[in-house]
Motif scaffolding. Structure first.
Motif, short mmCIF file in Angstrom:
data_model
loop_
_atom_site.label_atom_id
_atom_site.label_comp_id
_atom_site.label_asym_id
_atom_site.label_seq_id
_atom_site.Cartn_x
_atom_site.Cartn_y
_atom_site.Cartn_z
N ASP A 97 0.76 -1.15 0.05
CA ASP A 97 -0.14 -0.19 0.03
C ASP A 97 0.83 1.32 -0.14
O ASP A 97 2.09 1.39 0.56
CB ASP A 97 -0.82 -0.05 1.29
CG ASP A 97 -2.40 -0.59 0.99
OD1 ASP A 97 -2.94 -0.21 -0.12
OD2 ASP A 97 -2.56 -1.33 1.80
N GLU A 100 -1.21 2.30 4.23
CA GLU A 100 -2.34 1.44 4.91
C GLU A 100 -3.18 1.99 5.99
O GLU A 100 -2.85 3.26 6.31
CB GLU A 100 -1.29 0.42 5.90
CG GLU A 100 -0.31 -0.71 5.06
CD GLU A 100 0.21 -1.54 6.20
OE1 GLU A 100 -0.12 -2.79 6.36
OE2 GLU A 100 1.17 -1.13 6.64
N CYS A 105 -6.85 -3.61 7.53
CA CYS A 105 -5.97 -4.92 8.02
C CYS A 105 -6.95 -5.66 8.47
O CYS A 105 -7.45 -6.24 9.68
CB CYS A 105 -5.28 -4.03 9.51
SG CYS A 105 -4.25 -2.89 8.94
N ILE A 138 3.95 -3.35 4.51
CA ILE A 138 2.81 -3.63 5.16
C ILE A 138 3.35 -3.91 6.61
O ILE A 138 4.49 -3.94 6.88
CB ILE A 138 2.36 -5.32 4.33
CG1 ILE A 138 1.05 -5.66 5.07
CG2 ILE A 138 3.61 -6.35 4.80
CD1 ILE A 138 0.42 -6.85 4.27
#
Length: 466
Positions: A97, A100, A105, A138
């Motif tokens: 991403d 994020e 999530c 991530i």
């Protein structure tokens, strides 16, 4: 876990009992004057201003006393594999991403992200014959630098959204006020994502050739996916047999220094400092000044460090950064991430390659074909053109071979979801299609199909060396 109604009581106790001289957490200092908090003596860019400094200290203290997200031994393993890339014996695939979000999530999002990277790695491995090291953007990429500290909407000016770890996307005074409790939430989301990454069974990574059909050009789909399916089927037995699957390491931009400081630990076995929020950190374009806080922080940690190299990067500044962050020229320590843009790569990159090559520094060169190729369309959406991304990736590979340097990897913003944020590619996404699935929290990402197509085309062009 700390709940909202506890904050006033706990921060009040912290004010009375735990506030430290100098307004920050105390840390041991190394012989060269570095400590996890020494960055505070330097000017800093891109850091939020928290209205309650004591609450910030409290949440730093909570994080400092929390378990590490990744272990020093894992970080050393990551660097050992990066050293193979520095020697020309492997390839780095780094993706994830742009920023994020806490809401994303989820098990499905994480699984789809890993699945896409596994398939990309398989395609690159099949074409190049090189082992592929996977590092995700991530489990920590929650902060984003911004070109402007504030934004104005309908005559109202508020702080810019800087990522879920700092403030909220909602355009309200409360939402846009930096909140240090978000650092704890980022830690918790990162921990759950890492748990899922470590638990996923390799057997779930099977190739599914049917994308979502919206915006897919019917004349190209069958031929393209038949070719990719053959290639993946040819290499997946080597991934799913009894050999262990290579781990997915994690990375993010080292932007929010109070968070990074709080998760920095000294390894008892080796006596070195590690940032235990991720296996690899990188230095962004907007925070890369030599005498500023972010460089000061990164020079003291033992993690592998990426350095973004845009059109403004000079030979002198790059060599100075290498000397500061990696004075011992350690293989696998430094990843140079070229983000020139197609319009500048052939003009700007060769001089940097030659300077680093002349210095003898054992770096890894990778290409970020995303950040230098962003544009805004009539609707106001930021986007990137897939053909331009492919062209810069191929130009990078050709330049590396011309210079006698190993093209070490690919760094992209991508997702395992079929979003419509970048135009072009097999699906022939147009400007008009951007509103269909434009979900990014910040910059546009390649979707799953585009990511696989990029890996496929990179593999096809790998052996066409100039």
């Amino acid at each position: 876990m700390i709940f909202t109604h506890d904050i006033d009581v706990l921060t009040g106790e912290f004010r009375r009992e735990r506030e430290l001289p100098g307004g920050h957490l105390s840390q041991a200092m190394s012989d060269d004057g570095w400590s996890p908090s020494s960055w505070r003596s330097f000017p800093a860019k891109q850091l939020p201003v928290y209205p309650d400094s004591c609450a910030l200290q409290y949440y730093q203290q909570v994080l400092q006393q929390s378990p590490p997200l990744v272990l020093a031994s894992e970080i050393r393993q990551c660097q050992q594999q990066l050293a193979q890339i520095a020697e020309g014996r492997a390839f780095l695939l780094q993706g994830g991403d742009c920023a994020e979000s806490f809401a994303d999530c989820q098990t499905t999002s994480v699984r789809d992200h890993i699945l896409t990277m596994e398939q990309m790695a398989a395609l690159i491995n099949q074409a190049s014959g090189l082992p592929v090291l996977k590092i995700g953007r991530i489990a920590g990429q929650f902060a984003k630098p911004r070109s402007q500290p504030e934004e104005t909407l309908d005559g109202v000016t508020l702080p810019s959204f800087r990522g879920d770890i700092i403030n909220g996307r909602e355009f309200t005074p409360h939402g846009r006020t930096p909140d240090p409790q978000r650092m704890l939430r980022a830690y918790q989301h990162s921990a759950s994502t890492l748990n899922l990454i470590r638990a996923l069974d390799p057997s779930v990574f099977t190739f599914s050739p049917a994308p979502q059909q919206e915006h897919v050009h019917p004349g190209l789909t069958e031929q393209y996916y038949r070719s990719m399916h053959r290639q993946l089927q040819g290499c997946y037995p080597r991934i799913n047999d009894q050999q262990p699957r290579q781990p997915l390491f994690t990375s993010h931009e080292a932007l929010l220094l109070p968070y990074e400081e709080a998760l920095t630990r000294r390894d008892a076995a080796h006596g070195r400092w590690y940032n235990c929020s991720a296996h690899m950190l990188w230095l962004g374009e907007r925070t890369g000044d030599i005498d500023f806080a972010h460089v000061e922080y990164l020079r003291g940690i033992a993690n592998p460090v990426g350095i973004k190299c845009g059109p403004a990067m000079t030979q002198a500044r790059l060599l100075a950064l290498l000397k500061l962050i990696d004075p011992h020229s350690t293989p696998g320590k430094i990843v140079l991430i070229a983000r020139m843009g197609l319009a500048h790569i052939e003009e700007k990159l060769p001089a940097l390659i030659q300077a680093v090559k002349g210095s003898g520094h054992p770096v890894i060169w990778v290409i970020d074909p995303m950040h230098g190729n962003t544009s805004t369309v009539v609707s106001g959406h930021k986007t990137r053109v897939f053909a331009t991304i492919v062209a810069e990736t191929q130009a990078f590979t050709a330049l590396m071979h011309q210079q006698g340097v190993h093209p070490g990897g690919l760094h992209i913003e991508m997702t395992g979801v079929e979003v419509t944020e970048c135009t072009g590619g097999l699906q022939q996404i147009s400007d008009r299609d951007l509103t269909h699935r434009y979900y990014t929290a910040c910059d546009p990402r390649l979707n799953r199909t585009q990511s696989l197509e990029l890996a496929f085309l990179l593999g096809q062009s790998w052996h066409h060396r100039v």
